[in-house]
Design a protein around this motif. Structure first.
Motif, PDB file in Angstrom:
ATOM      1  N   HIS A 131      45.315  47.276  50.312  1.00 60.28           N
ATOM      2  CA  HIS A 131      46.055  48.049  49.316  1.00 60.28           C
ATOM      3  C   HIS A 131      46.914  47.178  48.409  1.00 60.28           C
ATOM      4  CE1 HIS A 131      44.672  51.650  51.254  1.00 60.28           C
ATOM      5  NE2 HIS A 131      45.170  51.242  52.405  1.00 60.28           N
ATOM      6  N   ARG A 132      46.995  45.896  48.699  1.00 62.56           N
ATOM      7  CA  ARG A 132      47.683  44.961  47.808  1.00 62.56           C
ATOM      8  C   ARG A 132      46.658  44.263  46.933  1.00 62.56           C
ATOM      9  NH1 ARG A 132      50.504  43.255  52.550  1.00 62.56           N
ATOM     10  NH2 ARG A 132      49.200  41.400  52.588  1.00 62.56           N
ATOM     11  N   LEU A 133      46.876  44.301  45.637  1.00 63.22           N
ATOM     12  CA  LEU A 133      46.009  43.596  44.699  1.00 63.22           C
ATOM     13  C   LEU A 133      46.803  42.463  44.060  1.00 63.22           C
ATOM     14  CD1 LEU A 133      44.347  46.624  42.823  1.00 63.22           C
ATOM     15  CD2 LEU A 133      43.676  45.576  44.993  1.00 63.22           C
ATOM     16  N   ARG A 134      46.106  41.408  43.689  1.00 61.60           N
ATOM     17  CA  ARG A 134      46.775  40.334  42.958  1.00 61.60           C
ATOM     18  C   ARG A 134      45.822  39.769  41.913  1.00 61.60           C
ATOM     19  NH1 ARG A 134      44.910  35.411  44.980  1.00 61.60           N
ATOM     20  NH2 ARG A 134      44.173  35.456  47.147  1.00 61.60           N
ATOM     21  N   CYS A 135      46.405  39.292  40.834  1.00 62.41           N
ATOM     22  CA  CYS A 135      45.619  38.749  39.737  1.00 62.41           C
ATOM     23  C   CYS A 135      45.161  37.329  40.083  1.00 62.41           C
ATOM     24  CB  CYS A 135      46.451  38.740  38.460  1.00 62.41           C
ATOM     25  SG  CYS A 135      45.577  38.039  37.036  1.00 62.41           S
ATOM     26  N   THR A 136      43.892  37.047  39.821  1.00 62.64           N
ATOM     27  CA  THR A 136      43.365  35.710  40.103  1.00 62.64           C
ATOM     28  C   THR A 136      43.826  34.687  39.071  1.00 62.64           C
ATOM     29  OG1 THR A 136      41.341  36.268  38.887  1.00 62.64           O
ATOM     30  CG2 THR A 136      41.320  36.622  41.269  1.00 62.64           C
ATOM     31  N   ASP A 137      44.439  35.155  37.972  1.00 67.09           N
ATOM     32  CA  ASP A 137      44.935  34.236  36.943  1.00 67.09           C
ATOM     33  C   ASP A 137      46.452  34.052  37.027  1.00 67.09           C
ATOM     34  OD1 ASP A 137      42.385  33.793  35.959  1.00 67.09           O
ATOM     35  OD2 ASP A 137      42.530  35.386  34.464  1.00 67.09           O
ATOM     36  N   ARG A 158      48.869  42.783  33.080  1.00 66.59           N
ATOM     37  CA  ARG A 158      49.777  41.798  32.492  1.00 66.59           C
ATOM     38  C   ARG A 158      49.038  40.786  31.629  1.00 66.59           C
ATOM     39  NH1 ARG A 158      53.626  37.745  36.063  1.00 66.59           N
ATOM     40  NH2 ARG A 158      54.577  36.619  34.320  1.00 66.59           N
ATOM     41  N   CYS A 159      47.926  40.227  32.162  1.00 65.80           N
ATOM     42  CA  CYS A 159      47.259  39.141  31.433  1.00 65.80           C
ATOM     43  C   CYS A 159      45.780  39.399  31.154  1.00 65.80           C
ATOM     44  CB  CYS A 159      47.414  37.824  32.192  1.00 65.80           C
ATOM     45  SG  CYS A 159      46.405  37.713  33.686  1.00 65.80           S
ATOM     46  N   GLY A 160      45.241  40.480  31.684  1.00 69.26           N
ATOM     47  CA  GLY A 160      43.827  40.776  31.459  1.00 69.26           C
ATOM     48  C   GLY A 160      42.878  40.078  32.410  1.00 69.26           C
ATOM     49  N   GLY A 161      43.425  39.304  33.371  1.00 71.38           N
ATOM     50  CA  GLY A 161      42.577  38.644  34.356  1.00 71.38           C
ATOM     51  C   GLY A 161      42.030  39.634  35.378  1.00 71.38           C
ATOM     52  N   THR A 162      41.211  39.143  36.277  1.00 67.64           N
ATOM     53  CA  THR A 162      40.605  40.004  37.305  1.00 67.64           C
ATOM     54  C   THR A 162      41.545  40.161  38.487  1.00 67.64           C
ATOM     55  OG1 THR A 162      38.372  39.319  36.679  1.00 67.64           O
ATOM     56  CG2 THR A 162      38.643  40.285  38.865  1.00 67.64           C
ATOM     57  N   LEU A 163      41.766  41.411  38.872  1.00 64.96           N
ATOM     58  CA  LEU A 163      42.504  41.680  40.100  1.00 64.96           C
ATOM     59  C   LEU A 163      41.552  41.603  41.288  1.00 64.96           C
ATOM     60  CD1 LEU A 163      44.630  44.794  39.055  1.00 64.96           C
ATOM     61  CD2 LEU A 163      45.447  42.454  39.324  1.00 64.96           C
ATOM     62  N   ARG A 164      42.085  41.223  42.421  1.00 68.44           N
ATOM     63  CA  ARG A 164      41.312  41.215  43.655  1.00 68.44           C
ATOM     64  C   ARG A 164      42.198  41.721  44.787  1.00 68.44           C
ATOM     65  NH1 ARG A 164      40.315  35.775  46.808  1.00 68.44           N
ATOM     66  NH2 ARG A 164      40.654  37.278  48.512  1.00 68.44           N
TER      67      ARG A 164
END
Length: 260
Positions: A131-137, A158-164
């Motif tokens: 349930h926690r996502l984080r941006c790879t960028d 925030r930056c348009g990067g991919t969340l995982r």
């Protein structure tokens, strides 16, 4: 020793212990309707994905970096099948023990977040939390209750990067912070280690049990079948997680645990 006698002895140990480490695996969440084979990957046991990949390949760190759409496809499918699961008696009773002792720490391989939902606070989610996502960028984190309505793969607002998902995918290292917390708990001193619902195939899951056995600390395993640590523990309860925790609680408590 008869099983009832073993339950009585473990119940007394648990009642007397003030510093306890519970090590939990997919078997703890089985009564919540979640799969028991490698937790979140259980739906793909012994079958390939539509792309002809094993689930280990599809849910690898390499695939998430190269083809996040493939990794996310199966992460989202598995999350959808598990959506709506609620903590069961095992989760709730472990949290209840925490409220009455000096230290109850849960080291869990599960990524479902059910221990936290049940009220466990001293929690080491060694494989992360779905349930926690984080941006790879930009690495910004985001908490989501489920994946309903998420674009797949989702973009970072925030930056348009991919969340995982903030989980350990196949081939990835364990989170350093979680490993350090586990080491601190072991070094700080324990009265009892209880392994519940895990096959203990990973060395960092079997390791604390083996360490306790060498130290002469009491060790307990709750599992219907044989595992990698079965022959090393002092007490074995061949039971499911919820049934075992129910028996252990009510042998030393006259009533239901108080709500947090």
């Amino acid at each position: 020793m008869m099983q009832a006698d073993t339950v009585d002895r473990v119940a007394r140990l648990l009642a007397q212990a003030q510093r306890v480490l519970f090590i939990t695996g997919a078997g703890v969440s089985a009564d919540s309707g979640l799969p028991t084979y490698r937790g979140i990957g259980g739906l793909y046991h012994e079958r390939l994905t539509a792309e002809g990949l094993t689930i280990e390949e599809a849910l690898s760190g390499e695939m998430m970096a190269r083809r996040p759409d493939i990794s996310w496809k199966y992460i989202a499918e598995i999350e959808g099948n598990c959506r709506g699961a609620r903590p069961n008696a095992a989760h709730r009773l472990i949290a209840a023990f925490e409220r009455e002792k000096d230290l109850v720490c849960v080291l869990t391989q599960n990524v479902d977040g059910l221990h936290a939902e049940a009220g466990s606070r001293q929690l080491i989610e060694i494989h992360g939390n779905v349930h926690r996502l984080r941006c790879t960028d930009c690495m910004q984190a985001r908490q989501v209750p489920d994946y309903a309505g998420l674009q797949i793969p989702p973009e970072c607002p925030r930056c348009g990067g991919t969340l995982r998902p903030d989980i350990v995918l196949f081939g990835e290292a364990l989170p350093a912070g979680a490993v350090a917390r586990l080491e601190h708990v072991l070094e700080s001193g324990l009265d009892l280690i209880v392994s519940i619902g895990t096959s203990s195939v990973f060395p960092y899951i079997a390791g604390p049990v083996m360490w306790a056995a060498r130290q002469g600390l009491p060790t307990v395993e709750v599992n219907p079948g044989d595992t990698a640590v079965s022959r090393f523990v002092e007490y074995r309860l061949r039971m499911g997680a919820s049934d075992a925790l129910h028996e252990l609680w009510y042998r030393t408590h006259p009533r239901e645990p108080a709500e947090d």
